[in-house]
Design a protein around this motif. Structure first.
Motif, PDB file in Angstrom:
ATOM      1  N   ILE A  98       0.267  -0.953   0.236  1.00 40.04           N
ATOM      2  CA  ILE A  98      -0.064   0.071   0.067  1.00 40.04           C
ATOM      3  C   ILE A  98       0.987   1.493   0.134  1.00 40.04           C
ATOM      4  O   ILE A  98       1.816   1.073   0.542  1.00 40.04           O
ATOM      5  N   LEU A  99       0.507   2.142  -0.308  1.00 36.42           N
ATOM      6  CA  LEU A  99       1.530   3.534  -0.701  1.00 36.42           C
ATOM      7  C   LEU A  99       0.509   4.693  -0.847  1.00 36.42           C
ATOM      8  O   LEU A  99      -0.457   4.560  -2.011  1.00 36.42           O
ATOM      9  N   THR A 100       0.585   5.437  -0.262  1.00 31.82           N
ATOM     10  CA  THR A 100      -0.969   6.797   0.493  1.00 31.82           C
ATOM     11  C   THR A 100       0.470   7.945  -1.085  1.00 31.82           C
ATOM     12  O   THR A 100       1.149   8.310   0.006  1.00 31.82           O
ATOM     13  N   ALA A 101      -0.213   8.345  -1.445  1.00 33.75           N
ATOM     14  CA  ALA A 101       0.439   9.843  -2.198  1.00 33.75           C
ATOM     15  C   ALA A 101      -0.305  11.005  -2.585  1.00 33.75           C
ATOM     16  O   ALA A 101      -2.118  10.769  -3.180  1.00 33.75           O
ATOM     17  N   GLY A 102      -0.929  11.576  -1.502  1.00 32.96           N
ATOM     18  CA  GLY A 102      -2.304  12.659  -1.274  1.00 32.96           C
ATOM     19  C   GLY A 102      -3.703  11.788  -1.238  1.00 32.96           C
ATOM     20  O   GLY A 102      -3.300  11.789  -0.042  1.00 32.96           O
ATOM     21  N   ASP A 103      -4.374  12.400  -2.260  1.00 38.20           N
ATOM     22  CA  ASP A 103      -5.562  11.868  -1.821  1.00 38.20           C
ATOM     23  C   ASP A 103      -6.089  10.349  -2.426  1.00 38.20           C
ATOM     24  O   ASP A 103      -7.181   9.647  -1.913  1.00 38.20           O
ATOM     25  N   THR A 104      -4.833  10.021  -2.872  1.00 41.42           N
ATOM     26  CA  THR A 104      -5.341   8.617  -3.295  1.00 41.42           C
ATOM     27  C   THR A 104      -4.187   7.057  -2.544  1.00 41.42           C
ATOM     28  O   THR A 104      -3.072   7.662  -2.295  1.00 41.42           O
ATOM     29  N   ALA A 105      -4.538   5.726  -2.516  1.00 40.25           N
ATOM     30  CA  ALA A 105      -4.139   4.880  -1.519  1.00 40.25           C
ATOM     31  C   ALA A 105      -3.738   3.999  -2.861  1.00 40.25           C
ATOM     32  O   ALA A 105      -4.921   3.562  -3.021  1.00 40.25           O
TER      33      ALA A 105
END
Length: 308
Positions: A98-105
């Protein structure tokens, strides 16, 4: 019936040890292991299925990649800082990193040993839009995508620790190409933006190597640090890069978390007695300590490690 991740890890350790190649040694930094103070541990949650990975959504929740006992179908679970539990995404086939970037996972699917051993290219990268809860497919045609990282130009890199594959780079228009073919049995991935390099762990090679791939020159031999012990008996799994620039690596079979300085080669165990540890991240978002390391395990636990 598909093999469970636990059984798969044991069988792969036996099968791959005899065939895995060692990595180029030109850039290897070696040092005697140093002792470091043990971090305080606290069980945050228990009772989940097999937890493969985790990531914070920045909204007060911890996202957990939960696999079934067969290692195929699973879910993305949501654990609130207040202890509340809910399902973020249901019916996920073999969820991985799992990688979260801003408003997206972003998260990978198809992370099963069955896919690896049969070269089944049904793995994907999915995007969970955190505001709406909708899920969108970002990439397809991958084989056992395990670890996941994003490069500064937006390309993704996925790893594969079992089989002939290694790292794969995936562009925004879903073009997949081999990446850093000198690395094998790759697993954990984390991009270090301060040093502009991709940190990679290897799982089943004879030695456990943590490699630093130069983003500007990925074809150059990566700098490497070696974790003491036999590679498959360590089974270096996922990793993260801390605020101190060091890598924090879960050792699945050894049941420990190692702190690794890739530049000097110094390593030390900040915690042991954590059986089947699978992934680690520093806290992020409301309610989660940014100085603490949160560790998942195949036993369905989430443990908070607090530095001394």
């Amino acid at each position: 019936m598909p093999l469970s991740p636990i059984m798969s890890r044991a069988l792969a350790a036996i099968a791959i040890t005899a065939t895995a190649s060692t990595l180029p040694a030109a850039q290897t930094a070696s040092a005697e292991p140093v002792s470091c103070a043990q971090w305080t541990r606290h069980t945050v949650a228990a009772g989940y299925g097999i937890l493969e990975n985790l990531g914070f959504d920045g909204r007060g929740n911890l996202l957990l990649a939960e696999q079934s006992a067969t290692g195929s179908s699973g879910t993305l679970q949501r654990l609130g800082a207040d202890g509340s539990r809910s399902v973020a995404v249901s019916d996920v086939e073999g969820p991985g990193s799992i990688l979260t970037a801003g408003d997206t996972a972003y998260f990978t699917t198809g992370n099963s040993v069955t896919a690896a051993l049969t070269d089944r290219a049904d793995g994907t990268i999915q995007a969970l839009h955190l505001d709406s809860g909708t899920v969108q497919t970002v990439a397809t045609g991958l084989t056992m995508p395990n670890g996941l990282a994003q490069l500064p130009n937006g390309d993704f890199v996925v790893s594969r620790d079992i089989g002939a594959g290694t790292l794969t780079r995936v562009t925004s228009d879903n073009i997949a190409t081999p990446y850093v073919p000198s690395l094998s049995s790759t697993n954990g991935l984390a991009f270090d933006p301060h040093r502009n390099r991709l940190i990679v762990s290897t799982t089943f090679n004879p030695t456990s190597v943590i490699a630093a791939v130069d983003y500007a020159d990925p074809d150059s031999p990566p700098r490497q640090a070696v974790i003491p012990g036999v590679g498959p008996l360590n089974s270096a799994d996922d990793l993260t890069v801390g605020p101190d620039g060091k890598a924090y690596v879960t050792l699945n079979v050894a049941g420990a978390v190692q702190q690794v300085d890739v530049d000097t080669g110094r390593t030390c165990a900040i915690a042991d007695g954590l059986p089947l540890s699978s992934s680690a991240r520093f806290g992020s978002g409301p309610g989660w300590d940014p100085n603490a390391l949160y560790v998942t395990s195949f036993l369905g636990t989430v443990t908070e490690l607090t530095p001394p």
